[in-house]
Design a protein around this motif. Sequence first.
Motif, mmCIF file in Angstrom:
data_model
loop_
_atom_site.group_PDB
_atom_site.id
_atom_site.type_symbol
_atom_site.label_atom_id
_atom_site.label_comp_id
_atom_site.label_asym_id
_atom_site.label_seq_id
_atom_site.Cartn_x
_atom_site.Cartn_y
_atom_site.Cartn_z
ATOM 1 N N LEU A 30 13.155 18.485 7.090
ATOM 2 C CA LEU A 30 12.147 17.433 7.078
ATOM 3 C C LEU A 30 12.387 16.508 5.888
ATOM 4 O O LEU A 30 12.825 16.952 4.827
ATOM 5 N N SER A 31 12.069 15.244 6.094
ATOM 6 C CA SER A 31 12.143 14.253 5.025
ATOM 7 C C SER A 31 10.807 13.536 4.928
ATOM 8 O O SER A 31 10.095 13.383 5.923
ATOM 9 N N CYS A 32 10.482 13.092 3.733
ATOM 10 C CA CYS A 32 9.280 12.291 3.505
ATOM 11 C C CYS A 32 9.643 11.173 2.546
ATOM 12 O O CYS A 32 9.978 11.439 1.379
ATOM 13 N N ALA A 33 9.611 9.963 3.054
ATOM 14 C CA ALA A 33 9.931 8.788 2.248
ATOM 15 C C ALA A 33 8.643 8.157 1.741
ATOM 16 O O ALA A 33 7.750 7.830 2.537
ATOM 17 N N ALA A 34 8.553 7.983 0.437
ATOM 18 C CA ALA A 34 7.353 7.440 -0.184
ATOM 19 C C ALA A 34 7.580 5.996 -0.624
ATOM 20 O O ALA A 34 8.684 5.635 -1.064
ATOM 21 N N SER A 35 6.541 5.205 -0.493
ATOM 22 C CA SER A 35 6.570 3.829 -1.006
ATOM 23 C C SER A 35 5.194 3.493 -1.552
ATOM 24 O O SER A 35 4.185 4.089 -1.151
ATOM 25 N N GLY A 36 5.168 2.564 -2.489
ATOM 26 C CA GLY A 36 3.891 2.139 -3.059
ATOM 27 C C GLY A 36 3.391 2.988 -4.212
ATOM 28 O O GLY A 36 2.273 2.768 -4.692
ATOM 29 N N ILE A 37 4.177 3.973 -4.626
ATOM 30 C CA ILE A 37 3.812 4.808 -5.765
ATOM 31 C C ILE A 37 5.003 4.914 -6.721
ATOM 32 O O ILE A 37 6.150 4.698 -6.310
ATOM 33 N N THR A 38 4.696 5.277 -7.978
ATOM 34 C CA THR A 38 5.764 5.602 -8.921
ATOM 35 C C THR A 38 6.126 7.067 -8.673
ATOM 36 O O THR A 38 5.510 7.982 -9.207
ATOM 37 N N PHE A 39 7.104 7.247 -7.835
ATOM 38 C CA PHE A 39 7.410 8.551 -7.254
ATOM 39 C C PHE A 39 7.578 9.637 -8.310
ATOM 40 O O PHE A 39 7.114 10.767 -8.139
ATOM 41 N N VAL A 85 11.306 13.243 -0.567
ATOM 42 C CA VAL A 85 11.235 14.688 -0.721
ATOM 43 C C VAL A 85 11.682 15.324 0.594
ATOM 44 O O VAL A 85 11.455 14.762 1.675
ATOM 45 N N PHE A 86 12.326 16.471 0.479
ATOM 46 C CA PHE A 86 12.890 17.147 1.640
ATOM 47 C C PHE A 86 12.355 18.572 1.744
ATOM 48 O O PHE A 86 11.953 19.177 0.743
ATOM 49 N N LEU A 87 12.378 19.092 2.947
ATOM 50 C CA LEU A 87 12.073 20.507 3.168
ATOM 51 C C LEU A 87 13.114 21.050 4.130
ATOM 52 O O LEU A 87 13.097 20.731 5.324
ATOM 53 N N GLN A 88 14.038 21.843 3.604
ATOM 54 C CA GLN A 88 15.044 22.503 4.426
ATOM 55 C C GLN A 88 14.452 23.815 4.912
ATOM 56 O O GLN A 88 14.063 24.666 4.101
ATOM 57 N N MET A 89 14.374 23.967 6.223
ATOM 58 C CA MET A 89 13.753 25.149 6.821
ATOM 59 C C MET A 89 14.808 25.914 7.603
ATOM 60 O O MET A 89 15.358 25.396 8.580
ATOM 61 N N ASN A 90 15.099 27.123 7.162
ATOM 62 C CA ASN A 90 16.084 27.977 7.814
ATOM 63 C C ASN A 90 15.407 29.221 8.371
ATOM 64 O O ASN A 90 14.274 29.546 8.003
ATOM 65 N N SER A 91 16.110 29.912 9.242
ATOM 66 C CA SER A 91 15.604 31.156 9.842
ATOM 67 C C SER A 91 14.180 30.977 10.361
ATOM 68 O O SER A 91 13.285 31.783 10.096
ATOM 69 N N GLN A 119 0.836 -1.186 0.000
ATOM 70 C CA GLN A 119 0.000 0.000 0.000
ATOM 71 C C GLN A 119 0.878 1.245 0.000
ATOM 72 O O GLN A 119 2.068 1.163 0.218
ATOM 73 N N VAL A 120 0.242 2.392 -0.231
ATOM 74 C CA VAL A 120 0.973 3.647 -0.298
ATOM 75 C C VAL A 120 1.301 4.126 1.119
ATOM 76 O O VAL A 120 0.455 4.119 2.005
ATOM 77 N N GLN A 121 2.543 4.521 1.296
ATOM 78 C CA GLN A 121 2.954 5.115 2.570
ATOM 79 C C GLN A 121 3.808 6.337 2.315
ATOM 80 O O GLN A 121 4.694 6.315 1.455
ATOM 81 N N LEU A 122 3.525 7.383 3.057
ATOM 82 C CA LEU A 122 4.364 8.574 3.093
ATOM 83 C C LEU A 122 4.766 8.756 4.553
ATOM 84 O O LEU A 122 3.901 8.961 5.408
ATOM 85 N N VAL A 123 6.043 8.675 4.816
ATOM 86 C CA VAL A 123 6.522 8.719 6.198
ATOM 87 C C VAL A 123 7.426 9.930 6.384
ATOM 88 O O VAL A 123 8.525 9.990 5.821
ATOM 89 N N GLU A 124 6.934 10.894 7.171
ATOM 90 C CA GLU A 124 7.704 12.105 7.450
ATOM 91 C C GLU A 124 8.620 11.893 8.656
ATOM 92 O O GLU A 124 8.305 11.123 9.564
ATOM 93 N N SER A 125 9.707 12.626 8.660
ATOM 94 C CA SER A 125 10.622 12.642 9.794
ATOM 95 C C SER A 125 11.365 13.963 9.811
ATOM 96 O O SER A 125 11.339 14.709 8.827
#
Length: 117
Positions: free
Chosen positions: A20-29, A78-84, A1-7
């Motif tokens: 932040l990171s988000c690892a996806a599985s179960g999809i053609t990214f 996918v990543f999200l770099q958050m500064n300031s 099944q589809v999973q999106l796991v943030e950390s």
Amino acid sequence: QVQLVESGGGLVQPGGSLKLSCAASGITFSLYVMNWYAQAPGKQRELVARITSDGSTNYADSVKGRFTISRDNAKNTVFLQMNSLKPDDTAVYYCNAKFQYSDLAYWGQGTQVTVSS
């Protein structure tokens, strides 16, 4: 099944950074537009940043120049770099994957980001 796991969420002082990171599985990214949304207490979930499969990006005005979204199609992440970071950035951040050819979309469970001294 589809999973999106943030950390990567947590508590940080004003002016600090988080990634932040988000690892996806179960999809053609590579066929999905990847988005980060934020939902602050008592507010609606809002789009923070978006990246298409070819790397084009869009940002909310409130984070332009401070946040950077990126993706690694080989690692389905996918990543999200958050500064300031500011106290107003405090929210639960959700990863969203939207299929580029339809309205099909998936959500992660969210990760808490708290900016406070």
